[in-house]
Write a protein that holds these residues in place. Structure first.
Motif, mmCIF file in Angstrom:
data_model
loop_
_atom_site.group_PDB
_atom_site.id
_atom_site.type_symbol
_atom_site.label_atom_id
_atom_site.label_comp_id
_atom_site.label_asym_id
_atom_site.label_seq_id
_atom_site.Cartn_x
_atom_site.Cartn_y
_atom_site.Cartn_z
ATOM 1 N N ALA A 2 14.373 36.002 20.743
ATOM 2 C CA ALA A 2 14.973 37.198 21.357
ATOM 3 C C ALA A 2 16.429 37.017 21.782
ATOM 4 O O ALA A 2 16.909 37.720 22.655
ATOM 5 C CB ALA A 2 14.125 37.672 22.532
ATOM 6 N N THR A 3 17.128 36.066 21.149
ATOM 7 C CA THR A 3 18.541 35.832 21.432
ATOM 8 C C THR A 3 19.319 36.026 20.129
ATOM 9 O O THR A 3 19.040 35.327 19.153
ATOM 10 C CB THR A 3 18.771 34.400 21.950
ATOM 11 N N PRO A 4 20.263 36.967 20.087
ATOM 12 C CA PRO A 4 21.000 37.191 18.840
ATOM 13 C C PRO A 4 21.706 35.925 18.358
ATOM 14 O O PRO A 4 22.420 35.281 19.124
ATOM 15 C CB PRO A 4 22.020 38.274 19.205
ATOM 16 N N ALA A 5 21.467 35.581 17.108
ATOM 17 C CA ALA A 5 22.111 34.426 16.488
ATOM 18 C C ALA A 5 23.099 34.941 15.446
ATOM 19 O O ALA A 5 22.762 35.805 14.644
ATOM 20 C CB ALA A 5 21.069 33.523 15.826
ATOM 21 N N LYS A 55 5.769 41.696 10.593
ATOM 22 C CA LYS A 55 6.919 41.488 11.490
ATOM 23 C C LYS A 55 8.231 41.256 10.728
ATOM 24 O O LYS A 55 9.275 41.049 11.344
ATOM 25 C CB LYS A 55 6.656 40.307 12.439
ATOM 26 N N ASP A 56 8.199 41.281 9.382
ATOM 27 C CA ASP A 56 9.418 41.145 8.598
ATOM 28 C C ASP A 56 10.357 42.309 8.916
ATOM 29 O O ASP A 56 9.909 43.421 9.206
ATOM 30 C CB ASP A 56 9.111 41.171 7.103
ATOM 31 N N PHE A 57 11.662 42.060 8.848
ATOM 32 C CA PHE A 57 12.626 43.133 9.079
ATOM 33 C C PHE A 57 13.908 42.828 8.314
ATOM 34 O O PHE A 57 14.176 41.687 7.958
ATOM 35 C CB PHE A 57 12.910 43.330 10.566
ATOM 36 N N GLY A 91 26.637 38.781 10.358
ATOM 37 C CA GLY A 91 25.558 39.564 10.940
ATOM 38 C C GLY A 91 24.916 38.802 12.088
ATOM 39 O O GLY A 91 25.109 37.587 12.236
ATOM 40 N N TYR A 92 24.180 39.536 12.901
ATOM 41 C CA TYR A 92 23.484 38.951 14.045
ATOM 42 C C TYR A 92 22.009 39.266 13.910
ATOM 43 O O TYR A 92 21.628 40.403 13.641
ATOM 44 C CB TYR A 92 24.027 39.528 15.362
ATOM 45 N N ILE A 93 21.180 38.248 14.100
ATOM 46 C CA ILE A 93 19.738 38.429 13.984
ATOM 47 C C ILE A 93 19.085 37.948 15.269
ATOM 48 O O ILE A 93 19.348 36.837 15.734
ATOM 49 C CB ILE A 93 19.157 37.660 12.782
ATOM 50 N N SER A 94 18.209 38.780 15.815
ATOM 51 C CA SER A 94 17.416 38.434 16.988
ATOM 52 C C SER A 94 15.954 38.430 16.559
ATOM 53 O O SER A 94 15.413 39.461 16.154
ATOM 54 C CB SER A 94 17.651 39.467 18.097
ATOM 55 N N PHE A 95 15.329 37.276 16.620
ATOM 56 C CA PHE A 95 13.954 37.130 16.153
ATOM 57 C C PHE A 95 12.968 37.493 17.264
ATOM 58 O O PHE A 95 13.051 36.955 18.369
ATOM 59 C CB PHE A 95 13.711 35.704 15.662
#
Length: 126
Positions: free
Chosen positions: A41-44, A74-76, A90-94
């Motif tokens: 839950a932290t944007p990487a 849960k794929d996005f 880009g930024y990804i938050s898992f």
């Protein structure tokens, strides 16, 4: 009734070979300092460079799919923006901890290039 169901939506051998050759003309470099320690839950931030076989930058539209083999629901997908020629950010938050992969797709006109990352672990915040 369609009696050609087994081949209706399949590519011909020539189309498949053309796709493979087009993909071999492109290369992807992932400069990703965050991939070694991705926190739930932290944007990487992800910076991905795309170049052709000669090293020239490839401009197009990039989409990155976060793939979780153990829970496909849960794929996005996240669109990345091109910040300079051939360089995407880009930024990804898992949303879940566990093992994930990234599937990178770049479209340049009719050409499509796809590649995958290695599996990596998303850990809970400490």
């Amino acid at each position: 009734m369609d009696h050609e169901y087994s081949t209706r939506d399949r590519k011909s051998d020539t189309e498949t070979i053309d796709d493979i050759q087009a993909q071999q003309c492109l290369g992807v470099e992932n400069h990703d300092p965050a991939a070694k320690n991705v926190v739930l839950a932290t944007p990487a931030a992800y910076e991905i460079d795309v170049a052709d076989r000669l090293g020239a930058p490839v401009s197009g539209e990039m989409e990155v799919v976060a793939y979780r083999a153990s829970d496909a629901d849960k794929d996005f997908a996240i669109p990345f923006r091109e910040v300079s020629s051939g360089k995407y950010l880009g930024y990804i938050s898992f949303p879940l901890k566990g093992f994930w992969e990234l599937r990178i797709r770049v479209k340049r006109g009719k050409e499509v290039f796809e590649t995958e990352s290695n599996k990596f672990s998303v850990t809970p915040a400490q």
